[in-house]
Scaffold this motif. Structure first.
Motif, PDB file in Angstrom:
ATOM      1  N   ARG A  31      72.606  35.696 -71.971  1.00  0.00           N
ATOM      2  CA  ARG A  31      73.371  35.796 -73.220  1.00  0.00           C
ATOM      3  C   ARG A  31      72.700  36.759 -74.199  1.00  0.00           C
ATOM      4  NH1 ARG A  31      74.992  30.426 -76.467  1.00  0.00           N
ATOM      5  NH2 ARG A  31      76.385  30.282 -74.649  1.00  0.00           N
ATOM      6  N   ASP A  32      71.380  36.638 -74.331  1.00  0.00           N
ATOM      7  CA  ASP A  32      70.652  37.533 -75.234  1.00  0.00           C
ATOM      8  C   ASP A  32      70.737  38.981 -74.759  1.00  0.00           C
ATOM      9  OD1 ASP A  32      69.889  35.457 -76.870  1.00  0.00           O
ATOM     10  OD2 ASP A  32      67.955  35.159 -75.879  1.00  0.00           O
ATOM     11  N   LEU A  33      70.643  39.175 -73.469  1.00  0.00           N
ATOM     12  CA  LEU A  33      70.734  40.528 -72.912  1.00  0.00           C
ATOM     13  C   LEU A  33      72.098  41.147 -73.208  1.00  0.00           C
ATOM     14  CD1 LEU A  33      68.959  39.980 -69.489  1.00  0.00           C
ATOM     15  CD2 LEU A  33      68.280  41.667 -71.201  1.00  0.00           C
ATOM     16  N   LEU A  34      73.149  40.388 -72.967  1.00  0.00           N
ATOM     17  CA  LEU A  34      74.497  40.910 -73.200  1.00  0.00           C
ATOM     18  C   LEU A  34      74.701  41.264 -74.672  1.00  0.00           C
ATOM     19  CD1 LEU A  34      76.599  38.456 -70.986  1.00  0.00           C
ATOM     20  CD2 LEU A  34      76.013  40.839 -70.480  1.00  0.00           C
ATOM     21  N   ARG A  41      79.872  40.494 -69.958  1.00  0.00           N
ATOM     22  CA  ARG A  41      79.309  40.022 -68.704  1.00  0.00           C
ATOM     23  C   ARG A  41      79.873  40.816 -67.520  1.00  0.00           C
ATOM     24  NH1 ARG A  41      77.056  34.887 -67.171  1.00  0.00           N
ATOM     25  NH2 ARG A  41      77.405  34.247 -69.323  1.00  0.00           N
ATOM     26  N   GLN A  42      81.180  41.097 -67.571  1.00  0.00           N
ATOM     27  CA  GLN A  42      81.793  41.845 -66.474  1.00  0.00           C
ATOM     28  C   GLN A  42      81.258  43.274 -66.407  1.00  0.00           C
ATOM     29  OE1 GLN A  42      83.955  40.345 -64.228  1.00  0.00           O
ATOM     30  NE2 GLN A  42      83.399  42.204 -63.099  1.00  0.00           N
ATOM     31  N   SER A  43      81.040  43.890 -67.567  1.00  0.00           N
ATOM     32  CA  SER A  43      80.478  45.241 -67.596  1.00  0.00           C
ATOM     33  C   SER A  43      79.066  45.256 -67.009  1.00  0.00           C
ATOM     34  CB  SER A  43      80.446  45.781 -69.029  1.00  0.00           C
ATOM     35  OG  SER A  43      81.756  45.977 -69.525  1.00  0.00           O
ATOM     36  N   LEU A  44      78.315  44.188 -67.291  1.00  0.00           N
ATOM     37  CA  LEU A  44      76.974  44.081 -66.718  1.00  0.00           C
ATOM     38  C   LEU A  44      77.044  44.060 -65.200  1.00  0.00           C
ATOM     39  CD1 LEU A  44      73.864  43.438 -67.017  1.00  0.00           C
ATOM     40  CD2 LEU A  44      74.535  41.036 -66.861  1.00  0.00           C
ATOM     41  N   PHE A  48      75.480  47.202 -63.539  1.00  0.00           N
ATOM     42  CA  PHE A  48      74.072  46.977 -63.202  1.00  0.00           C
ATOM     43  C   PHE A  48      73.831  45.893 -62.161  1.00  0.00           C
ATOM     44  CE2 PHE A  48      74.249  48.309 -67.727  1.00  0.00           C
ATOM     45  CZ  PHE A  48      73.571  49.510 -67.628  1.00  0.00           C
ATOM     46  N   GLY A  49      74.825  45.069 -61.889  1.00  0.00           N
ATOM     47  CA  GLY A  49      74.623  43.943 -60.989  1.00  0.00           C
ATOM     48  C   GLY A  49      74.184  42.716 -61.759  1.00  0.00           C
ATOM     49  N   ASP A  50      73.479  41.806 -61.087  1.00  0.00           N
ATOM     50  CA  ASP A  50      73.032  40.587 -61.756  1.00  0.00           C
ATOM     51  C   ASP A  50      71.761  40.855 -62.570  1.00  0.00           C
ATOM     52  OD1 ASP A  50      71.051  40.846 -59.848  1.00  0.00           O
ATOM     53  OD2 ASP A  50      71.676  39.111 -58.666  1.00  0.00           O
TER      54      ASP A  50
END
Length: 203
Positions: A31-34, A41-44, A48-50
């Motif tokens: 959550r903090d990363l996003l 989340r979908q763009s991540l 970039f993957g997981d």
């Protein structure tokens, strides 16, 4: 269909690097990363993957930036001052340590190299990440070794010095600074560690 928000992948990766560097792999929640990367989340996942895949890309990004700066510092042959004078290999090594101290170790939010942090936090439990960190330290050693070879050829090193052993000693000194900083060592103590660490080079 709603329009997907566009973003700059490189900028988002740099934001992820900042988050991982300050909080560590486990400390940086998804959550903090996003939120910090300003992506969904979908763009991540699409880009970039997981989280682990993102972290591996961050390590590669960090290595590219760090090694580029390191090589520039260690291979510089002169500097711009009112009176130009050559920058010897040992002076370049000293400058590299001073730069590392100022920009990495004394950064209150980071306090150590991302790779050194990762070696302690993640490396032992993840062979792939451990290999990335080991390869990075190897590149740092090679850069320092090349500078020490130049110093050896110029007669700057103590007689009988072995550049390879000295390069490994310097890698140990360099990354020990971050550990000691995180343990509470002050600026004066850290600078003393640099002085003693580099004192073995020249007579």
């Amino acid at each position: 269909m709603p329009r997907v928000k566009e973003f700059d992948p490189e900028e988002a990766l740099d934001r992820a690097l900042d988050m991982f560097w300050r909080r560590g792999y486990e400390g940086a929640s998804l959550r903090d990363l996003l939120e910090h990367m300003e992506i969904s989340r979908q763009s991540l996942y699409d880009t970039f993957g997981d989280k682990r895949s993102l972290f591996l890309k961050v390590l590669a990004r960090y290595e590219a930036l760090a090694v580029e700066g390191m090589l520039d510092t260690l291979t510089r042959t002169g500097w711009s001052r009112p009176i130009e004078r050559p920058l010897t290999a040992l002076v370049a090594i000293r400058g590299f340590f001073e730069l590392f101290l100022a920009e990495v170790v004394l950064d209150r939010e980071r306090g150590s190299c991302l790779m050194a942090n990762t070696a302690i936090e993640v490396g032992p439990a993840d062979p792939e990440i451990q290999a990335v960190v080991r390869a990075y330290f190897g590149r740092v050693e090679e850069a320092l070794h090349a500078a020490l070879e130049r110093a050896h050829e110029a007669g700057e090193l103590r007689p009988g010095s072995e550049p390879r052993a000295l390069a490994r000693h310097l890698v140990n000194t360099l990354y020990g600074l971050g550990i000691m900083s995180r343990a509470g060592a002050g600026r004066a103590a850290l600078r003393q560690m640099i002085d003693v660490g580099l004192s073995v080079l020249a007579s």
